[in-house]
Design an enzyme around this catalytic site. Structure first.
Site, PDB file in Angstrom:
ATOM      1  CD  GLU A 173       9.047  -1.344   0.097  1.00  0.00           C
ATOM      2  OE1 GLU A 173       8.682  -2.093  -0.833  1.00  0.00           O
ATOM      3  OE2 GLU A 173       9.934  -0.477  -0.040  1.00  0.00           O
ATOM      4  CD  GLU A 220      -1.544  -8.489  -2.014  1.00  0.00           C
ATOM      5  OE1 GLU A 220      -2.146  -7.658  -1.308  1.00  0.00           O
ATOM      6  OE2 GLU A 220      -0.313  -8.660  -1.965  1.00  0.00           O
ATOM      7  CB  CYS A 229       4.525  -8.847  -0.587  1.00  0.00           C
ATOM      8  SG  CYS A 229       6.266  -8.814  -0.123  1.00  0.00           S
ATOM      9  CE  LYS A 262      -0.100  -1.091  14.344  1.00  0.00           C
ATOM     10  NZ  LYS A 262      -0.413  -2.533  14.418  1.00  0.00           N
TER      11      LYS A 262
HETATM   12  P1  NAD Z   1      -2.424  -4.076   6.607  1.00  0.00           P
HETATM   13  O1  NAD Z   1      -2.247  -2.910   5.706  1.00  0.00           O
HETATM   14  O2  NAD Z   1      -3.792  -4.441   7.027  1.00  0.00           O
HETATM   15  O3  NAD Z   1      -1.608  -3.863   7.972  1.00  0.00           O
HETATM   16  C1  NAD Z   1      -0.221  -3.611   7.989  1.00  0.00           C
HETATM   17  C2  NAD Z   1       0.132  -2.869   9.255  1.00  0.00           C
HETATM   18  O4  NAD Z   1      -0.468  -1.583   9.202  1.00  0.00           O
HETATM   19  C3  NAD Z   1      -0.387  -3.516  10.537  1.00  0.00           C
HETATM   20  O5  NAD Z   1       0.560  -3.331  11.565  1.00  0.00           O
HETATM   21  C4  NAD Z   1      -1.645  -2.723  10.822  1.00  0.00           C
HETATM   22  O6  NAD Z   1      -2.005  -2.719  12.178  1.00  0.00           O
HETATM   23  C5  NAD Z   1      -1.231  -1.344  10.368  1.00  0.00           C
HETATM   24  N1  NAD Z   1      -2.317  -0.420   9.999  1.00  0.00           N
HETATM   25  C6  NAD Z   1      -3.558  -0.710   9.548  1.00  0.00           C
HETATM   26  N2  NAD Z   1      -4.254   0.416   9.358  1.00  0.00           N
HETATM   27  C7  NAD Z   1      -3.433   1.448   9.657  1.00  0.00           C
HETATM   28  C8  NAD Z   1      -3.568   2.866   9.652  1.00  0.00           C
HETATM   29  N3  NAD Z   1      -4.703   3.460   9.291  1.00  0.00           N
HETATM   30  N4  NAD Z   1      -2.509   3.612  10.021  1.00  0.00           N
HETATM   31  C9  NAD Z   1      -1.352   3.028  10.380  1.00  0.00           C
HETATM   32  N5  NAD Z   1      -1.168   1.692  10.444  1.00  0.00           N
HETATM   33  C10 NAD Z   1      -2.193   0.914  10.070  1.00  0.00           C
HETATM   34  O7  NAD Z   1      -1.673  -5.273   5.897  1.00  0.00           O
HETATM   35  P2  NAD Z   1      -1.585  -6.777   6.387  1.00  0.00           P
HETATM   36  O8  NAD Z   1      -2.899  -7.432   6.134  1.00  0.00           O
HETATM   37  O9  NAD Z   1      -1.011  -6.813   7.756  1.00  0.00           O
HETATM   38  O10 NAD Z   1      -0.481  -7.364   5.406  1.00  0.00           O
HETATM   39  C11 NAD Z   1      -0.749  -7.893   4.151  1.00  0.00           C
HETATM   40  C12 NAD Z   1      -0.382  -6.932   3.055  1.00  0.00           C
HETATM   41  O11 NAD Z   1       0.970  -6.523   3.186  1.00  0.00           O
HETATM   42  C13 NAD Z   1      -0.489  -7.534   1.684  1.00  0.00           C
HETATM   43  O12 NAD Z   1      -1.117  -6.619   0.823  1.00  0.00           O
HETATM   44  C14 NAD Z   1       0.950  -7.755   1.273  1.00  0.00           C
HETATM   45  O13 NAD Z   1       1.177  -7.763  -0.117  1.00  0.00           O
HETATM   46  C15 NAD Z   1       1.604  -6.590   1.913  1.00  0.00           C
HETATM   47  N6  NAD Z   1       3.031  -6.822   2.070  1.00  0.00           N
HETATM   48  C16 NAD Z   1       3.892  -6.098   1.300  1.00  0.00           C
HETATM   49  C17 NAD Z   1       5.261  -6.317   1.390  1.00  0.00           C
HETATM   50  C18 NAD Z   1       6.247  -5.537   0.573  1.00  0.00           C
HETATM   51  O14 NAD Z   1       7.429  -5.571   0.890  1.00  0.00           O
HETATM   52  N7  NAD Z   1       5.825  -4.850  -0.471  1.00  0.00           N
HETATM   53  C19 NAD Z   1       5.733  -7.273   2.293  1.00  0.00           C
HETATM   54  C20 NAD Z   1       4.820  -7.997   3.060  1.00  0.00           C
HETATM   55  C21 NAD Z   1       3.467  -7.754   2.945  1.00  0.00           C
END
Ligand code: NAD
Length: 479
Positions: free
Chosen positions: A247, A383, A281, A172
């Site tokens: 991650e 963050e 990130c 997804k």
């Molecule tokens: P998010 O956690 O809101 O969403 C990430 C994904 O998870 C999306 O596809 C979302 O639909 C899904 N999701 C949300 N709730 C869920 C649930 N309850 N169960 C399963 N899936 C669910 O994050 P975001 O706003 O899309 O991304 C930004 C964040 O990602 C920042 O905190 C950033 O630091 C982090 N990030 C980390 C890395 C890394 O490699 N460590 C890389 C890129 C981004």
């Protein structure tokens, strides 16, 4: 533009028939619809993935490798189209998508295609009369969930090693940036990926995402996203004894020692602060500068920051495009307002931008530099994930290590020094998964990638990823 789920090699409407709007960040206007998938779609995808698993996992690695190279070629042939779609969906400058996001997605498939044929396991001779060998067997159906900031780049960073390992996948992408994942499904079909090997379900995190985490037949989960979501996923997957790779977020320190090559440190620090609107990130959002070079670094940093161009992401000359959403823009604005109440001084930026024309309702924000805040305040602890950095002076190596390590995160860090001993010493003392010395975002896909503390659990990249998507089984033979 209406995109559909990709299940068992076919494009399908969600079972509920419901769709959600897809908004273009640069204009603030709806430009498409994506499936609002739920448990029924995920179940359908999981069934297709299990049906495809025996044949895909038994396929000789060389044949999996060939198909993955064809997928890489298929993306490459449509590189400009992919870059334009990524830019439109996410708000990032099209030039960045063309040189970073899409080439990296291609590289992910090529890299793990070769990993498929080179992966091996250990054997241990036990005395003279017994031998142990370890089978690495594909884990089954993997659930891969990715965020919006580097859409195709991170989506394929999970899918490619899963496929290379012999797993089949229910994936997804973020509901905020789903289009290139849909295009990938077209490429996979054309490349001859058998039906059901990769299934892509679109939709909201708390509905479609949560259904993947809870599904009894998806026992291996690779997730990249926010720390709060990671916590929720852990709470759901833990009692179900699922294998998890998380991650998560970061609040990365960028440490500038007085003996650094200042020209390189300033130029790269501007890049590590504001590339992709600061929505990476790995961006360095807390910049620690040794006191005797604080003012000279600060002034040069501000000058280069002011030279950055912000505006329509389709225009090649712009360095920054739009933030992902109206909600994210409000979050960034809220943090800058908070910085002022915490005693911060805005040195440059701090305002929403209206580029005019077709972008007059887009989500643009100036690259922003703040000083005068202590390392414990919320701005330096939480963050922001936008184009906002703070400058903090320090005196000694010990002091900066303490401050750099003083958050709940631990993803990456950057260190600038010409003293080789100091570079290694500080790298060893920093509590995080990745340290760059005198560079940033220089990536070798063989290296372990991931964070400590609230930045995540587990490592991606190279053999780490191949091991994650396989189960080790030791076989002991008495000779
Ligand atoms: P998010 O956690 O809101 O969403 C990430 C994904 O998870 C999306 O596809 C979302 O639909 C899904 N999701 C949300 N709730 C869920 C649930 N309850 N169960 C399963 N899936 C669910 O994050 P975001 O706003 O899309 O991304 C930004 C964040 O990602 C920042 O905190 C950033 O630091 C982090 N990030 C980390 C890395 C890394 O490699 N460590 C890389 C890129 C981004």
């Amino acid at each position: 533009m209406k995109i559909l789920n990709y299940i068992n090699g076919k494009w399908e409407n969600p079972v509920s028939g419901l769709f959600i709007d897809n908004i273009e960040p640069a204009t603030g206007k709806k430009y498409g619809e994506i499936p609002d998938s739920d448990r029924a779609d995920v179940d359908h995808a999981a069934q297709a993935a299990w049906k495809a698993f025996p044949a895909w996992s038994a396929l000789p690695a060389g044949q999996r490798c060939d198909i993955m190279f064809k997928i890489a070629d298929g993306i490459e042939q449509r590189l400009d189209e992919f870059a334009a779609a990524e830019s439109r969906d996410n708000g990032k400058p099209v030039g960045l998508a063309r040189v970073m996001d899409i080439p990296r997605a291609i590289e992910n498939f090529k890299f793990f295609a070769t990993a498929a044929v080179q992966f091996s396991s250990e054997s241990h001779a036990t005395g003279q009369d017994a031998i142990n060998y370890t089978l690495r067997q594909p884990a089954g159906v993997a659930g891969c969930i990715s965020p919006w900031n580097l859409p195709l780049y991170l989506f394929t960073w999970k899918i490619a090693p899963a496929l290379a390992s012999g797993c089949t996948v229910v994936a997804k992408p973020s509901e905020l940036s789903p289009v290139t994942a849909f295009m990938l499904s077209e490429v996979c079909n054309a490349a001859g990926l058998p039906p059901g090997v990769l299934n892509i379900v679109h939709g909201l995190g708390h509905r479609a995402g949560q259904a993947i985490i809870e599904h009894p037949d998806i026992k291996t989960i690779s997730f990249t996203g926010g720390t709060v979501t990671g916590k929720k996923i852990s709470a759901t997957a833990g009692p179900l004894f699922k294998k998890l790779s998380l991650e998560l977020g970061g609040k990365n320190p960028n440490v500038i020692f007085a003996d650094a090559d200042m020209e390189k440190a300033v130029t790269t620090s501007v890049r590590s602060a504001f590339t992709n609107q600061g929505e990476i990130c790995l961006c360095g959002s807390r910049i620690f500068i040794q006191r005797n070079v604080y003012e000279s670094f600060r002034d040069a940093f501000i000058e280069k920051t002011r030279a950055l161009k912000i505006g329509d992401p389709t225009q090649e000359e712009n360095n920054l495009g739009a933030l992902i959403s109206a909600a994210h823009l409000e979050k960034v604005k809220g943090y800058v307002a908070l910085a002022l109440t915490e005693g911060g001084k805005i040195l440059t930026g701090g305002q929403q931008v209206n580029p005019g024309g077709r972008c007059s309702e887009g989500y643009f924000y100036e690259p922003t530099v703040i000083e005068g805040l202590n390392d414990n305040c919320r701005i330096n602890q939480e963050e922001i994930f936008g184009p906002v950095v703070t400058l903090i002076p320090f005196d000694t190596e010990e002091e900066v290590i303490r401050m750099a390590n003083g958050t709940n995160y631990g993803l990456s860090a950057t260190v600038w020094t010409e003293n080789i001993g100091r570079g290694h010493r500080v790298a060893a003392a920093l509590k995080c998964g990745i340290v760059w010395i005198n560079c940033w975002l220089l990536r070798d896909l063989r290296t372990p990638f991931g964070g400590t503390n609230q930045s995540g659990v587990g490592r991606e990249g190279g053999w780490e990823a191949m091991r994650f998507f396989t189960e080790a089984k030791n076989v002991c033979v008495k000779l």
